[in-house]
Design a protein around this motif. Structure first.
Motif, PDB file in Angstrom:
ATOM      1  N   ASP A  41       0.828  -1.202   0.000  1.00 49.13           N
ATOM      2  CA  ASP A  41       0.000   0.000   0.000  1.00 49.13           C
ATOM      3  C   ASP A  41       0.868   1.260   0.000  1.00 49.13           C
ATOM      4  O   ASP A  41       0.585   2.207  -0.733  1.00 49.13           O
ATOM      5  CB  ASP A  41      -0.935  -0.009   1.211  1.00 49.13           C
ATOM      6  CG  ASP A  41      -1.895   1.166   1.192  1.00 49.13           C
ATOM      7  OD1 ASP A  41      -2.686   1.275   0.228  1.00 49.13           O
ATOM      8  OD2 ASP A  41      -1.845   1.980   2.136  1.00 49.13           O
ATOM      9  N   ALA A  44       2.210   1.659  -3.509  1.00 48.65           N
ATOM     10  CA  ALA A  44       1.159   2.067  -4.448  1.00 48.65           C
ATOM     11  C   ALA A  44       0.811   3.546  -4.283  1.00 48.65           C
ATOM     12  O   ALA A  44       0.522   4.234  -5.270  1.00 48.65           O
ATOM     13  CB  ALA A  44      -0.089   1.208  -4.255  1.00 48.65           C
ATOM     14  N   ARG A  45       0.867   4.044  -3.074  1.00 47.45           N
ATOM     15  CA  ARG A  45       0.540   5.461  -2.835  1.00 47.45           C
ATOM     16  C   ARG A  45       1.644   6.406  -3.307  1.00 47.45           C
ATOM     17  O   ARG A  45       1.382   7.574  -3.548  1.00 47.45           O
ATOM     18  CB  ARG A  45       0.251   5.690  -1.355  1.00 47.45           C
ATOM     19  CG  ARG A  45      -1.041   5.022  -0.930  1.00 47.45           C
ATOM     20  CD  ARG A  45      -1.375   5.271   0.526  1.00 47.45           C
ATOM     21  NE  ARG A  45      -2.508   4.461   0.934  1.00 47.45           N
ATOM     22  CZ  ARG A  45      -3.760   4.673   0.575  1.00 47.45           C
ATOM     23  NH1 ARG A  45      -4.059   5.685  -0.202  1.00 47.45           N
ATOM     24  NH2 ARG A  45      -4.730   3.885   0.986  1.00 47.45           N
ATOM     25  N   PRO A  52      -3.322   2.557  -5.750  1.00 46.79           N
ATOM     26  CA  PRO A  52      -3.718   2.063  -4.435  1.00 46.79           C
ATOM     27  C   PRO A  52      -5.059   1.335  -4.517  1.00 46.79           C
ATOM     28  O   PRO A  52      -5.951   1.728  -5.261  1.00 46.79           O
ATOM     29  CB  PRO A  52      -3.849   3.333  -3.593  1.00 46.79           C
ATOM     30  CG  PRO A  52      -3.068   4.369  -4.327  1.00 46.79           C
ATOM     31  CD  PRO A  52      -3.154   4.003  -5.786  1.00 46.79           C
ATOM     32  N   ASP A  56      -6.271  -3.009   0.534  1.00 51.90           N
ATOM     33  CA  ASP A  56      -4.942  -3.450   0.966  1.00 51.90           C
ATOM     34  C   ASP A  56      -4.622  -3.100   2.417  1.00 51.90           C
ATOM     35  O   ASP A  56      -4.100  -3.954   3.143  1.00 51.90           O
ATOM     36  CB  ASP A  56      -3.866  -2.935   0.022  1.00 51.90           C
ATOM     37  CG  ASP A  56      -3.909  -3.642  -1.322  1.00 51.90           C
ATOM     38  OD1 ASP A  56      -4.505  -4.744  -1.417  1.00 51.90           O
ATOM     39  OD2 ASP A  56      -3.359  -3.085  -2.294  1.00 51.90           O
TER      40      ASP A  56
END
Length: 128
Positions: A41, A44-45, A52, A56
């Protein structure tokens, strides 16, 4: 030493094998999987390579709950392990998405371990 190799060696020292030294069954795979999904996470951010996924963080929290249930130590020690591993997991995912073979292989093995283990735990098992 290249970053990918350094990360792979660091992760190989602690997993995906039972966490050495502590003997706490909560650390692997439950806490390791929590750290992985928190790291996923986080990556992804910060990355343009992954979007995101709202589920997750909840998945990471569910694995942390499993680790808290399984610990023979303290919840604080489990949380410290997760926090320590989280950054390494994000680094491994970054390297894996950029094509680092060792990191990709390690990430894929850990993802499979988390999926298999998660299917056996009430907090993480998928509901029909």
């Amino acid at each position: 030493m290249k970053a990918a190799a350094a990360t792979a060696l660091a992760l190989a020292a602690i997993g995906p094998f039972p966490a050495s030294g502590s003997g706490d069954p909560a650390l692997y795979p439950a806490a390791q999987c929590a750290a992985f999904w928190f790291g996923w996470d986080d990556f992804a951010r910060r990355s343009t390579l992954l979007d995101p996924t709202p589920g997750d963080p909840a998945r990471a929290e569910a694995f942390a709950r499993v680790a808290h249930r399984l610990t023979t130590g303290s919840p604080e020690a489990v949380d410290a392990f997760i926090a320590d591993q989280r950054g390494m997991m994000m680094q491994m995912i970054d390297e894996a998405t950029c094509g680092a073979g060792e990191s990709r292989s390690l990430m894929e093995r850990l993802m499979q371990t988390c999926e298999d283990f998660g299917a056996t735990q009430p907090e993480t098992a998928r509901q029909p």
